[in-house]
Design an enzyme around this catalytic site. Structure first.
Site, PDB file in Angstrom:
ATOM      1  CD  GLU A   1      68.462   1.293 -76.529  1.00  0.00           C
ATOM      2  OE1 GLU A   1      67.888   1.597 -75.464  1.00  0.00           O
ATOM      3  OE2 GLU A   1      69.645   0.962 -76.591  1.00  0.00           O
TER       4      GLU A   1
ATOM      5  N   GLY B   1      72.048  -4.004 -69.474  1.00  0.00           N
ATOM      6  CA  GLY B   1      73.419  -4.104 -68.950  1.00  0.00           C
ATOM      7  C   GLY B   1      73.472  -3.963 -67.438  1.00  0.00           C
TER       8      GLY B   1
ATOM      9  CB  SER C   1      78.762   1.315 -75.201  1.00  0.00           C
ATOM     10  OG  SER C   1      78.686   1.258 -76.617  1.00  0.00           O
ATOM     11  NE  ARG C   2      73.446   5.536 -73.367  1.00  0.00           N
ATOM     12  CZ  ARG C   2      73.444   4.885 -72.191  1.00  0.00           C
ATOM     13  NH1 ARG C   2      73.666   3.587 -72.154  1.00  0.00           N
ATOM     14  NH2 ARG C   2      73.197   5.533 -71.069  1.00  0.00           N
TER      15      ARG C   2
ATOM     16  CG  HIS D   1      69.591  -0.288 -72.721  1.00  0.00           C
ATOM     17  ND1 HIS D   1      69.707   0.919 -73.368  1.00  0.00           N
ATOM     18  CD2 HIS D   1      70.527  -0.236 -71.724  1.00  0.00           C
ATOM     19  CE1 HIS D   1      70.636   1.662 -72.798  1.00  0.00           C
ATOM     20  NE2 HIS D   1      71.150   0.972 -71.785  1.00  0.00           N
TER      21      HIS D   1
ATOM     22  NE  ARG E   1      84.015   4.738 -62.239  1.00  0.00           N
ATOM     23  CZ  ARG E   1      83.663   5.866 -62.851  1.00  0.00           C
ATOM     24  NH1 ARG E   1      83.049   5.827 -64.013  1.00  0.00           N
ATOM     25  NH2 ARG E   1      83.910   7.026 -62.292  1.00  0.00           N
ATOM     26  CB  ILE E   2      82.119  -0.754 -68.161  1.00  0.00           C
ATOM     27  CG1 ILE E   2      81.155  -0.089 -67.158  1.00  0.00           C
ATOM     28  CG2 ILE E   2      81.483  -2.029 -68.739  1.00  0.00           C
ATOM     29  CD1 ILE E   2      79.872   0.467 -67.762  1.00  0.00           C
TER      30      ILE E   2
END
Ligand code: DGY
Length: 331
Positions: free
Chosen positions: A268, A288, A238-239, A286, A157-158
Site C-alpha cells: 500500500e 474498513g 484484513s491486510r 483501505h 471479532r470481525i
C-alpha cells in the site's frame, strides 16, 4: 505540573484532539497524509508518548531515537507496523484499538461482497458512460448472494460480525480458524468448521479476517486460488500481504475466479501491476474502519490507552503485558 509530551502522527476527529490537547503537550500531524519517517524520528526525540498510525513503521531505531518514550498507542486493531519485540525489549508498552471497529469493518466486507457479486462499481462506470441504452434480460448480469456459501478465514471479532450479517442473506457459513469454536457457539452463530482447502473448494465467497503474521503472509497464493470455484469471489479487508497479489491478478485475468473485492494491498498504496486494469475487481483505499463514528471511537481508545501508559497504569488494550509485569517485579 508540566503536561506529558506526546507525538500524534495522524489527524484525528476534533473532539478527541481537544481532549488530548487538554491533558498533553501534543505535537501533531495536521495533514491527511502519513508523516515522513525522518521527520517522525526527529519529532519523537523528546516525546514520552506516541499515538501511531498503521502507516508508521515503528521499529527499534525509532524507539532508540526517543529515550523518554513510555507508551506507544497504535490507532488500529492491526499492529503489524510496530516491532512489538523491540518495544518489549525496551520496556515500552504498546496498545491497539480492538472492538471499536468490528461493525464498520464487517459492513465494508459485506459491501465489497455485494459490490463484487452484482458488479456495482463496473455498472456505475458503464451507466455514467452512457452504456445503459436499453434493458435486456441478459445484460449486466451479476451473481446472487442469497443462499450461497460464505467461507470466512479467521473467525475473530470481525469474522464473527461478518458471519452474523450473512444470516440476513440466508447464507451457509463455513469458517477456518486456528482454534475451533465450541459446538454451542458454532450453533449460535450458525457456522460450520472447515479446513482451509475444503473451505476454498466449497465457498462461493471467501472473506479474509486474519491478522498479518509470519504464518498468514501469502496465506492465499496461486495454489489456494486454484482451489476456489471459477464462479467464486475473494474479499479482503484484513491486510494486503495475506494475499499474493501477483497471483491474484493472474487468477482474475484468467477468470480462475469470478471476481474480488479488495480494501487492502500488498504494498500500500501501490497496486500490483495489472490490478487496476481489471474490470472484475472492486478496489477501495483501505477504509474498513472508515466511518466517522468508528474513527472517533478508535482515536478515543488510543488516547485512553496512551494516558493509562503515561500514568504508569495498565493500558486497557496492552499487547505486551509482560512489560508491566517486569516493572512490578523490579519495583
Ligand atoms: C486497523 O485498525 O487495523 C485498520 O486496518 C485501520 O483502521
Amino acid at each position: 505540573m508540566s503536561k506529558p509530551k506526546v507525538l500524534l502522527t495522524g489527524r484525528i476527529p476534533g473532539e478527541v484532539m481537544a481532549r488530548l490537547a487538554g491533558v498533553c503537550d501534543v505535537e501533531a500531524n495536521t495533514e491527511d497524509r502519513p508523516m515522513d519517517r525522518e521527520k517522525l524520528i526527529e519529532l519523537i526525540r523528546d516525546r514520552e508518548g506516541l499515538i501511531s498510525m498503521i502507516t508508521d513503521g515503528v521499529d527499534g531505531k525509532m524507539m532508540d531515537a526517543a529515550p523518554r518514550l513510555k507508551m506507544i498507542a497504535n490507532m488500529a486493531v492491526g499492529f503489524n507496523n510496530i516491532d512489538l519485540k523491540a518495544a518489549t525489549a525496551r520496556g515500552i508498552p504498546v496498545s491497539n484499538t480492538p472492538g471499536v471497529l468490528t461493525d464498520a469493518t464487517a459492513e465494508l466486507a459485506f459491501a465489497l461482497l455485494l459490490a463484487a457479486a452484482r458488479r456495482i462499481p463496473e455498472m456505475d462506470r458503464k451507466t455514467r458512460a452512457g452504456e445503459f441504452r436499453w434493458w435486456a434480460p441478459m445484460l449486466f448480469l451479476g451473481r446472487e448472494v442469497s443462499g450461497k456459501t460464505l467461507g470466512i478465514i479467521g473467525l475473530g471479532r470481525i469474522g464473527k460480525a461478518v458471519a452474523r450479517r450473512a444470516r440476513g442473506f440466508d447464507m451457509r457459513v463455513l469458517y477456518c480458524n486456528p482454534a475451533r469454536l465450541d459446538p454451542a457457539e458454532e450453533r449460535a452463530l450458525r457456522v460450520e468448521y472447515a479446513d482451509l482447502r475444503s473451505l476454498l473448494r466449497e465457498a462461493d465467497f471467501v472473506s479474509l479476517h486474519v491478522p498479518l503474521t509470519e504464518a498468514t503472509k501469502h496465506l492465499i497464493g496461486a495454489e489456494e486460488l486454484a482451489l476456489m470455484k471459477p464462479t467464486s469471489y475473494l474479499i479482503n479487508t484484513s491486510r494486503g500481504p495475506v494475499v499474493d497479489e501477483k497471483a491474484l491478478v493472474q487468477a482474475l485475468r484468467g477468470r480462475k475466479i469470478e471476481g474480488a473485492g479488495l480494501d487492502v494491498y500488498e504494498n500500500e498504496p501501490a497496486l500490483a501491476p495489472g490490478l487496476a486494469e481489471l474490470e472484475n475487481v472492486t478496489l477501495l483505499p483501505h477504509v474498513g474502519s472508515g466511518t466517522l463514528e468508528t474513527r472517533v471511537r478508535m482515536a478515543s481508545l488510543a488516547v485512553e490507552n496512551l494516558l493509562a501508559g503515561l500514568n504508569g497504569e495498565s493500558p486497557p488494550n496492552i499487547l505486551n503485558p509482560e512489560v508491566l509485569q517486569a516493572v512490578y517485579k523490579n519495583g
